[in-house]
Design an enzyme around this catalytic site. Structure first.
Site, mmCIF file in Angstrom:
data_model
loop_
_atom_site.group_PDB
_atom_site.id
_atom_site.type_symbol
_atom_site.label_atom_id
_atom_site.label_comp_id
_atom_site.label_asym_id
_atom_site.label_seq_id
_atom_site.Cartn_x
_atom_site.Cartn_y
_atom_site.Cartn_z
ATOM 1 N N ARG A 272 0.845 -1.188 0.000
ATOM 2 C CA ARG A 272 0.000 0.000 0.000
ATOM 3 C C ARG A 272 0.884 1.243 0.000
ATOM 4 O O ARG A 272 1.992 1.223 0.545
ATOM 5 C CB ARG A 272 -0.918 -0.001 1.224
ATOM 6 C CG ARG A 272 -1.889 -1.180 1.258
ATOM 7 C CD ARG A 272 -2.697 -1.201 2.543
ATOM 8 N NE ARG A 272 -3.648 -2.322 2.561
ATOM 9 C CZ ARG A 272 -3.347 -3.546 3.001
ATOM 10 N NH1 ARG A 272 -2.124 -3.791 3.482
ATOM 11 N NH2 ARG A 272 -4.248 -4.507 2.972
ATOM 12 N N LYS B 237 -2.142 -2.092 7.558
ATOM 13 C CA LYS B 237 -3.559 -1.776 7.725
ATOM 14 C C LYS B 237 -4.215 -2.705 8.732
ATOM 15 O O LYS B 237 -5.015 -2.279 9.569
ATOM 16 C CB LYS B 237 -4.270 -1.874 6.376
ATOM 17 C CG LYS B 237 -5.760 -1.596 6.428
ATOM 18 C CD LYS B 237 -6.385 -1.702 5.056
ATOM 19 C CE LYS B 237 -7.886 -1.443 5.114
ATOM 20 N NZ LYS B 237 -8.519 -1.565 3.782
ATOM 21 N N HIS C 54 -2.731 3.830 -4.945
ATOM 22 C CA HIS C 54 -3.264 2.576 -4.407
ATOM 23 C C HIS C 54 -3.713 1.643 -5.528
ATOM 24 O O HIS C 54 -3.786 0.421 -5.344
ATOM 25 C CB HIS C 54 -4.436 2.869 -3.470
ATOM 26 C CG HIS C 54 -4.748 1.761 -2.521
ATOM 27 N ND1 HIS C 54 -5.420 0.621 -2.903
ATOM 28 C CD2 HIS C 54 -4.480 1.601 -1.205
ATOM 29 C CE1 HIS C 54 -5.558 -0.181 -1.858
ATOM 30 N NE2 HIS C 54 -4.995 0.381 -0.828
ATOM 31 N N ARG D 153 -2.077 -1.828 -6.744
ATOM 32 C CA ARG D 153 -2.422 -3.119 -6.150
ATOM 33 C C ARG D 153 -3.528 -3.810 -6.948
ATOM 34 O O ARG D 153 -3.516 -5.029 -7.124
ATOM 35 C CB ARG D 153 -2.843 -2.927 -4.694
ATOM 36 C CG ARG D 153 -1.681 -2.606 -3.774
ATOM 37 C CD ARG D 153 -2.114 -2.058 -2.424
ATOM 38 N NE ARG D 153 -3.068 -2.917 -1.732
ATOM 39 C CZ ARG D 153 -2.744 -4.001 -1.028
ATOM 40 N NH1 ARG D 153 -1.476 -4.369 -0.948
ATOM 41 N NH2 ARG D 153 -3.662 -4.698 -0.402
ATOM 42 N N HIS E 111 -3.767 -9.371 2.113
ATOM 43 C CA HIS E 111 -5.189 -9.440 2.446
ATOM 44 C C HIS E 111 -5.375 -10.446 3.563
ATOM 45 O O HIS E 111 -4.815 -11.542 3.534
ATOM 46 C CB HIS E 111 -6.014 -9.844 1.223
ATOM 47 C CG HIS E 111 -6.130 -8.740 0.223
ATOM 48 N ND1 HIS E 111 -6.447 -8.954 -1.091
ATOM 49 C CD2 HIS E 111 -5.957 -7.395 0.356
ATOM 50 C CE1 HIS E 111 -6.469 -7.799 -1.733
ATOM 51 N NE2 HIS E 111 -6.179 -6.843 -0.872
ATOM 52 N N TYR F 171 -1.297 -21.467 7.794
ATOM 53 C CA TYR F 171 -0.833 -22.487 6.837
ATOM 54 C C TYR F 171 -0.346 -21.822 5.563
ATOM 55 O O TYR F 171 0.730 -22.126 5.043
ATOM 56 C CB TYR F 171 -1.969 -23.461 6.537
ATOM 57 C CG TYR F 171 -1.644 -24.449 5.434
ATOM 58 C CD1 TYR F 171 -0.814 -25.542 5.681
ATOM 59 C CD2 TYR F 171 -2.174 -24.275 4.159
ATOM 60 C CE1 TYR F 171 -0.518 -26.443 4.670
ATOM 61 C CE2 TYR F 171 -1.878 -25.166 3.140
ATOM 62 C CZ TYR F 171 -1.050 -26.252 3.404
ATOM 63 O OH TYR F 171 -0.751 -27.133 2.405
#
Length: 405
Positions: free
Chosen positions: A241, A268, A331, A334, A358, A368
């Protein structure tokens, strides 16, 4: 019984002395000539005195009226002196517990808990938006009407999203005031649904490969500060970001291992993130390093090495090279990466999501995936940078997009 003429003829002496009126009212003559009204009364078996003001600001008639009011309270079992002290204490307490001061405490608490400088700055901005209207009001006495009026002023300027976020900030301040026993109600909750909910607007991004190539060439030709040009180029390559890029410190970067560590405080979702760096990204960082700024930040502010570049710098640079806010934002890089990486069919969707940091709500699955996709993310970072170079150089990449590796 005193008369006005008698009062006017009173002369000071070396020591204070008093001259009685009636029903406990007397005037105290001070050595400096001040004339002070006092009421002598008894309550709970003790003699007490109550100040009623200064003559001539408080006339003889007014002093007698104040005396009668006080004696009425005494007859009802109320100690006027004690009542006045309690009122004074309450006023002092309320003065220390205005919405502004409680908001300051809450913001300071967030800073101590490790919230990022950008977050703290935003909280202060919300506080300042409300300050002219309710900042001076004791937090427990702010009414829903007062808060709504302040929010509607923001809304009428067309700042619907800001009004909603400011209401949310006010709610957090009220919750903090309740938790610290200085308020009973969260009036921001009452206003849910009272403000206009703006239509969700996705951040602008260019998603056509050919136009992405044009954008990259335009960035390469940028004639402003070198740091700004490198910031835009890194935004295209590293999936981070804009805020995570501009607040980065050199201690976060391991050029030897080609890794960018982003501390939780700068993320974030407040979770640490590690990004693999392609050869191109490392070269950009070495170029940035060669500028030898006396700063811990990769992108220090122009006027001081102690602060980072402005959050608007990268977007302003995009405007300067000819891209409107509706076409491309910092931004938006992304979204470019997410869209074209998924369309390539080469990479596992979870690896792409992990690279974009995310958050997966499934904690077990998230843990995992963190270990499973690192090697793929390293390969993907290099493939993406090579792909961007091809787009920048105008190579035919249509077939490349559709092939699986």
């Amino acid at each position: 019984m005193l008369t006005v003429i008698q009062i006017q003829n009173l002369k000071p002496k070396a020591k204070p002395y008093k001259v009685s009126d009636t029903d406990g009212l007397f005037i105290l003559v001070q050595p400096n000539g001040s004339l002070l009204w006092r009421l002598k009364y008894r309550t709970d078996g003790r003699e007490k005195k109550l100040a009623l003001g200064k003559y001539p600001q408080v006339s003889l008639k007014a002093a007698r009226e104040k005396r009668d009011e006080a004696r009425k309270k005494i007859a009802e079992g109320v100690d006027p002196g004690k009542q006045r002290r309690e009122a004074k204490i309450k006023a002092m307490t309320e003065a220390r517990n205005t919405f502004r001061l409680v908001a300051d405490e809450y913001i300071e608490k967030m800073a101590v808990e490790g919230k990022s400088p950008a977050t703290i700055s935003k909280l202060r901005w919300f506080r300042d938006l409300l300050n002219p209207y309710i900042g001076h009001v004791p937090v427990a006495e702010v009414s829903p009407h007062e808060l709504l009026a302040a929010l509607k002023r923001i809304e009428r300027r067309g700042h619907h999203e800001t009004a909603l976020r400011t209401r949310s900030f006010a709610g957090r301040v009220f919750r903090y005031a309740i938790a610290t026993l200085r308020a009973q109600y969260n009036h921001a909750d009452v206003l849910r649904g009272a403000l206009v909910i703006p239509k969700v607007k996705h951040r602008s991004a260019i998603l056509e490969p050919k136009k992405v190539g044009e954008l990259l060439r335009a960035i390469g030709d940028y004639t402003g500060r070198v740091e700004t040009r490198i910031g835009l180029q890194l935004a295209a390559h590293v999936f981070l970001r804009p805020g995570e890029i501009r607040t980065a410190e050199w201690d976060d970067i391991d050029l030897a291992e080609a890794v960018w560590h982003v501390p939780a405080a700068k993320m974030k979702m407040k979770r640490p993130h590690t990004a693999p760096l392609s050869r191109q990204s490392v070269e950009l960082l070495r170029e940035l390093q060669s500028l030898q700024h006396p700063s811990t930040y990769l992108f220090p502010a122009f006027h001081t090495p102690k602060k980072t570049m402005s959050e608007n710098t990268l977007n302003q640079a995009l405007r300067r090279i000819g891209y409107t806010n509706e076409e491309m934002t910092a931004h938006g890089f992304r979204a470019v990466a997410s869209t074209l990486l998924n369309e390539s069919g080469r990479w596992h969707p979870d690896a792409i999501e992990k690279s974009l940091a995310h958050h997966d709500p499934d904690r077990v699955r998230s843990a995992y995936n963190r270990g499973t996709f690192w090697d793929e993310r390293v390969r993907m970072a290099q493939w993406w940078s090579d792909y961007l170079d091809k787009l920048r150089d105008g190579a035919d990449v249509v077939q490349l997009d559709l092939m699986r590796g």
